[in-house]
Motif scaffolding. Structure first.
Motif, mmCIF file in Angstrom:
data_model
loop_
_atom_site.group_PDB
_atom_site.id
_atom_site.type_symbol
_atom_site.label_atom_id
_atom_site.label_comp_id
_atom_site.label_asym_id
_atom_site.label_seq_id
_atom_site.Cartn_x
_atom_site.Cartn_y
_atom_site.Cartn_z
ATOM 1 N N PRO A 42 27.248 -10.334 44.161
ATOM 2 C CA PRO A 42 27.703 -11.706 43.884
ATOM 3 C C PRO A 42 29.078 -12.172 44.408
ATOM 4 O O PRO A 42 29.998 -11.163 44.675
ATOM 5 C CB PRO A 42 27.959 -11.438 42.302
ATOM 6 N N ALA A 43 29.200 -13.165 44.397
ATOM 7 C CA ALA A 43 30.465 -13.767 45.206
ATOM 8 C C ALA A 43 31.350 -14.333 43.982
ATOM 9 O O ALA A 43 30.792 -14.743 42.820
ATOM 10 C CB ALA A 43 30.328 -14.949 46.026
ATOM 11 N N PRO A 92 31.339 -12.176 48.629
ATOM 12 C CA PRO A 92 30.763 -10.879 48.151
ATOM 13 C C PRO A 92 31.460 -9.625 48.603
ATOM 14 O O PRO A 92 31.933 -9.499 49.660
ATOM 15 C CB PRO A 92 29.357 -10.857 48.259
ATOM 16 N N GLY A 93 31.820 -8.708 47.576
ATOM 17 C CA GLY A 93 32.281 -7.596 48.073
ATOM 18 C C GLY A 93 31.619 -6.586 48.883
ATOM 19 O O GLY A 93 30.387 -6.699 48.790
ATOM 20 N N ARG A 94 32.065 -5.933 49.901
ATOM 21 C CA ARG A 94 31.310 -4.938 50.675
ATOM 22 C C ARG A 94 31.519 -3.735 50.108
ATOM 23 O O ARG A 94 32.556 -3.092 49.870
ATOM 24 C CB ARG A 94 31.763 -5.150 52.043
ATOM 25 N N LEU A 97 28.692 -2.210 44.487
ATOM 26 C CA LEU A 97 27.995 -3.137 43.580
ATOM 27 C C LEU A 97 28.878 -3.516 42.490
ATOM 28 O O LEU A 97 29.315 -2.332 41.663
ATOM 29 C CB LEU A 97 26.699 -2.741 43.105
ATOM 30 N N PRO A 98 29.216 -4.432 42.038
ATOM 31 C CA PRO A 98 30.209 -4.812 40.860
ATOM 32 C C PRO A 98 29.669 -4.185 39.560
ATOM 33 O O PRO A 98 28.344 -3.888 39.653
ATOM 34 C CB PRO A 98 30.322 -6.198 40.769
ATOM 35 N N ALA A 175 36.136 0.973 39.610
ATOM 36 C CA ALA A 175 35.024 1.409 40.035
ATOM 37 C C ALA A 175 34.294 1.407 41.447
ATOM 38 O O ALA A 175 34.718 0.429 42.067
ATOM 39 C CB ALA A 175 33.955 0.853 39.041
ATOM 40 N N GLN A 176 33.679 2.291 41.741
ATOM 41 C CA GLN A 176 33.068 2.643 43.035
ATOM 42 C C GLN A 176 31.646 2.843 42.641
ATOM 43 O O GLN A 176 31.441 4.188 42.206
ATOM 44 C CB GLN A 176 33.671 3.514 43.926
ATOM 45 N N SER A 177 30.434 2.145 42.969
ATOM 46 C CA SER A 177 29.290 2.185 42.976
ATOM 47 C C SER A 177 28.763 3.348 44.025
ATOM 48 O O SER A 177 29.402 3.598 45.066
ATOM 49 C CB SER A 177 27.987 1.460 43.098
#
Length: 239
Positions: A42-43, A92-94, A97-98, A175-177
């Motif tokens: 998501p953005a 959106p983040g690279r 995943l949020p 967090a880091q997925s």
């Protein structure tokens, strides 16, 4: 609880199943599954809150589809700097995943495996992946080696996917997925490439159908050879 694994061999089944043309989904998530999905990260809106790519496309007059690229949705010829973007919020983040999206994903994944434990890969190149967050024994262990990326391996219950990350301050957890994860029975595999603003899922048809119907996930059915390269959007680049 997430546990470090010093022997990368449980993850070595993936590399032989990666390949294909530049940008193909199957260079990131393994071939051999019945169905595939892309989860677009998501953005953020300029006034707060999240927006899906489908919503962004509607607001910029573009068409949302499985191979879309963010820069083409927001009218920019530049996939990196987003020059001239029509989107006023953050892109959106690279590479991750949020957390709210990861939790929604885990709830679906858990219904599509009989395994109690899973395996998790973390790219070794994150600046925080050092003695402050990981043991020296784990840092010195052999890496899982894929083309262009080396990973540290962990195992634990599926829910422990949310435990990866670091604390810039005691009260702040970033967090880091996982960059790759799958259950013991290999019923599915999830991949978040470091440079991608989407996450790829491979699994059975029923899993992919469930992801497409899950609120809070911007999921799109794709094929293993779908191009996710910057020039892979063959629809919106003409707008």
């Amino acid at each position: 609880m997430l546990r470090p694994v010093l022997d990368p061999s449980p993850a070595e089944w993936i590399s032989p199943r990666l390949g294909g043309a530049f940008g193909a989904a199957c260079r990131t998530v393994p071939r051999g599954y019945a169905a595939y999905a892309r989860l677009c990260h998501p953005a953020e809106r300029d006034r707060g809150g999240w927006a899906s790519w489908r919503e962004a496309a509607a607001e910029t007059g573009r068409r949302a589809h499985g191979a879309m690229q963010w820069h083409t949705l927001v009218g920019s010829p530049d996939p990196v700097n987003l020059t001239g973007s029509l989107w006023r919020g953050s892109p959106p983040g690279r590479g991750t995943l949020p957390s709210h999206s990861l939790i929604a994903l885990l709830a679906v994944l858990g219904d599509h495996t009989s395994a109690s434990d899973a395996w998790f890969c973390l790219w070794e190149g994150y600046g925080w992946a050092d003695e402050r967050t990981l043991s020296r024994e784990h840092l010195d262990a052999p890496r899982l080696r894929h083309p262009g990326r080396d990973y540290l391996l962990f195992t634990g219950p599926l829910a422990s996917a949310t435990e990866l990350g670091w604390r810039p301050r005691p009260s702040w957890f970033e967090a880091q997925s996982p960059n790759l994860f799958w259950p013991d029975d290999r019923a599915w595999c999830v991949a978040t490439e470091v440079d991608f603003n989407s996450t790829l899922v491979a699994g059975e048809e029923a899993l992919i159908d469930a992801l497409l119907d899950t609120p809070g996930l911007d999921a799109w059915r794709i094929e293993p050879d779908t191009s996710l390269a910057a020039d892979g959007d063959r629809i919106n680049h003409l707008v």
